[in-house]
Design a protein around this motif. Structure first.
Motif, PDB file in Angstrom:
ATOM      1  N   ARG A  60       0.827  -1.212   0.000  1.00 47.14           N
ATOM      2  CA  ARG A  60       0.000   0.000   0.000  1.00 47.14           C
ATOM      3  C   ARG A  60       0.862   1.264   0.000  1.00 47.14           C
ATOM      4  O   ARG A  60       0.482   2.283  -0.543  1.00 47.14           O
ATOM      5  N   GLY A  99      -4.420  -1.679   6.170  1.00 49.27           N
ATOM      6  CA  GLY A  99      -4.997  -2.942   5.725  1.00 49.27           C
ATOM      7  C   GLY A  99      -5.609  -2.820   4.350  1.00 49.27           C
ATOM      8  O   GLY A  99      -5.168  -3.449   3.397  1.00 49.27           O
ATOM      9  N   LYS A 100      -6.626  -1.968   4.237  1.00 48.18           N
ATOM     10  CA  LYS A 100      -7.270  -1.754   2.947  1.00 48.18           C
ATOM     11  C   LYS A 100      -6.912  -0.391   2.356  1.00 48.18           C
ATOM     12  O   LYS A 100      -7.479   0.030   1.347  1.00 48.18           O
ATOM     13  N   GLY A 101      -5.978   0.272   2.996  1.00 47.38           N
ATOM     14  CA  GLY A 101      -5.593   1.590   2.519  1.00 47.38           C
ATOM     15  C   GLY A 101      -4.419   2.137   3.304  1.00 47.38           C
ATOM     16  O   GLY A 101      -3.666   1.387   3.941  1.00 47.38           O
ATOM     17  N   ASP A 145      -6.246   4.856  -0.900  1.00 49.58           N
ATOM     18  CA  ASP A 145      -6.007   3.429  -1.150  1.00 49.58           C
ATOM     19  C   ASP A 145      -4.510   3.115  -1.163  1.00 49.58           C
ATOM     20  O   ASP A 145      -4.088   2.063  -0.703  1.00 49.58           O
TER      21      ASP A 145
END
Length: 466
Positions: free
Chosen positions: A159, A244-246, A264
């Motif tokens: 990320r 985690g997701k960003g 993101d």
């Protein structure tokens, strides 16, 4: 043990050009490359792949926003990022294959593996098939650079990414934060911004592309803002976290107030640093400076008399064409020739759209030096060629000595300025005046006419079309 006249460590635009020129001059030459592919950062994860993606994303952007004006109707337009990445990889593969061919053509021995100094004439190469040693009368260090980062923003390559990972994303992000408003960040930001990503730039300075003429930075910022870029200047990034997701980025604004941004992905683009890891410079006492750059004299010779260094690993702009010029110069010096490089006339280019290019002194440098100068400029939108293509944005700016009229700097933003800047380089290499440039015939209709018109303006408000 194999003996060579010249051994070059690193096969980027500096190293492979040095090897070819040395071979052309009659030297028995070896080129050492630790990766499987030749070409270094530029060909594999830098200049070439980024331009391939820039061209693909520009075509999509034009199809989505400009084709209708040209009478071209499309429906169900969509981005196929996987195909864009595939095409980029094919372009890289073709380019690298071209370097392989040039090595064979010029009878340069290519040895794959990690090269390191045993002594000033002996290089150990650690490869997949074991270690071997070769000897060279002259050694050229051309190991290049790698992405830089500061504490708190260490890339995890998932990320929190560098330019390398940005060339291989599997998705078009909804949001991306770019730390650094320099060339690499803006180019890769443009790739994804054109595809629909919301781009937020965090820049420590008060302008983008801070090393270039300020006028160009301001003009480029206007264009990118229209395309949806958000700019946050005077921001000092403290920490980048993978959530985690960003990502979550914490920074201090110009009032030293803590602010946070979420996206993101975060592209860390705060420049590059010399790469000398594993070379064993300490074994032969080669000196480096505080930035980790190999110290050289004006002939690119290190403090060890038979060892030279070129490209990103030494001082100066980290540009592929600068490295190539240095590679050529070293080979010719070894052959007893007397080449030279005028570093002031190494052009800089930003491959956004419009493109930005500059060479020579910036207005800020001339003002700081107290040098008297005059300025001429011309808007691209006044050109018939620009109106025909729809590339109306931009200008050419020429700085000339107030007394002698010698051209001191040329800066431009607009369509194909990456190519147009070569005209300015040629003129300045021959110490042309603005009057010289103004009296040259330029084909009509072309973007290059803006250079002539800016030169006319610099010689005393003589521009015909503005």
């Amino acid at each position: 043990m194999d003996q060579y006249d010249v051994v070059v460590i690193g096969s980027g635009p500096g190293g492979y050009v040095c090897a070819i020129r040395a071979a052309q001059l009659g030297f028995k030459t070896a080129l050492i490359e630790k990766y499987a592919a030749l070409g270094g950062t530029c060909l594999n994860v830098g200049c070439i792949p980024s331009k391939a993606l820039l061209d693909s994303s520009e075509l999509y952007f034009n199809a989505a926003h400009n084709f209708e004006e040209h009478g071209i109707g499309l429906k169900d337009l969509k981005v196929n990022l996987e195909q864009m990445i595939k095409r980029k990889s094919e372009v890289v593969e073709q380019t690298v294959s071209g370097i392989d061919f040039l090595m064979k053509k010029n009878k340069v021995d290519v040895i794959h593996g990690l090269g390191s100094f045993v002594d000033k004439n002996t290089i150990k190469i650690a490869g997949d098939d074991g270690d071997k040693e070769i000897k060279g009368k002259y050694i050229v260090i051309a190991t290049g650079s790698k992405p830089n980062y500061f504490p708190g923003m260490e890339p995890d390559k998932k990320r929190i990414i560098t330019s390398t990972e940005a060339l291989e994303l599997k998705e078009v992000p909804k949001k991306m934060i770019i730390v650094g408003g320099g060339v690499i960040g803006l180019e890769l930001g443009s790739v994804y911004g054109r595809l629909g990503t919301e781009i937020t730039v965090l820049e420590f300075m008060d302008t983008i592309i801070p090393t270039m003429d300020r006028t160009m930075g301001k003009e480029l910022q206007k264009v990118l803002k229209k395309e949806g870029f958000k700019f946050n200047f005077n921001h000092k990034v403290q920490k980048v976290e993978n959530t985690g997701k960003g990502v979550k980025v914490t920074a201090l604004d110009k009032k030293d107030k803590e602010v946070t941004f979420e996206a993101d992905y975060c592209l860390v683009s705060v420049g590059r640093k010399p790469y000398t890891e594993g070379l064993g410079l300490d074994k032969i006492g080669i000196k480096t400076d505080k930035q980790g750059r190999v110290e050289t004299d004006d002939q690119l010779r290190t403090n060890v008399d038979n060892v030279f260094a070129i490209g990103d690993v030494v001082k100066g702009a980290m540009l592929a064409h600068k490295a190539s010029e240095e590679g050529t110069m070293v080979a010719e010096i070894l052959a007893g020739q007397k080449p030279h490089i005028n570093y002031r006339l190494i052009p800089s280019v930003v491959y956004t759209w419009p493109e930005v290019a500059g060479v020579g002194y910036t207005q800020e440098e001339l003002e700081k030096a107290g040098r008297e100068f005059k300025t001429g400029s011309f808007p691209m939108r006044a050109l018939g060629r620009a109106r025909a293509s729809g590339d109306l944005y931009g200008q050419v700016k020429i700085l000339a000595d107030k007394e002698t009229d010698e051209i001191l700097g040329v800066h431009m933003i607009g369509a194909r300025t990456a190519d147009l800047i070569a005209e300015a380089v040629v003129a300045m290499e021959y110490r042309a005046s603005a009057e010289d440039l103004a009296r040259m015939s330029h084909a009509h209709p072309t973007y290059a006419e803006a250079v002539k018109e800016a030169a006319l303006d610099a010689t005393g408000n003589r521009s015909i079309h503005s």
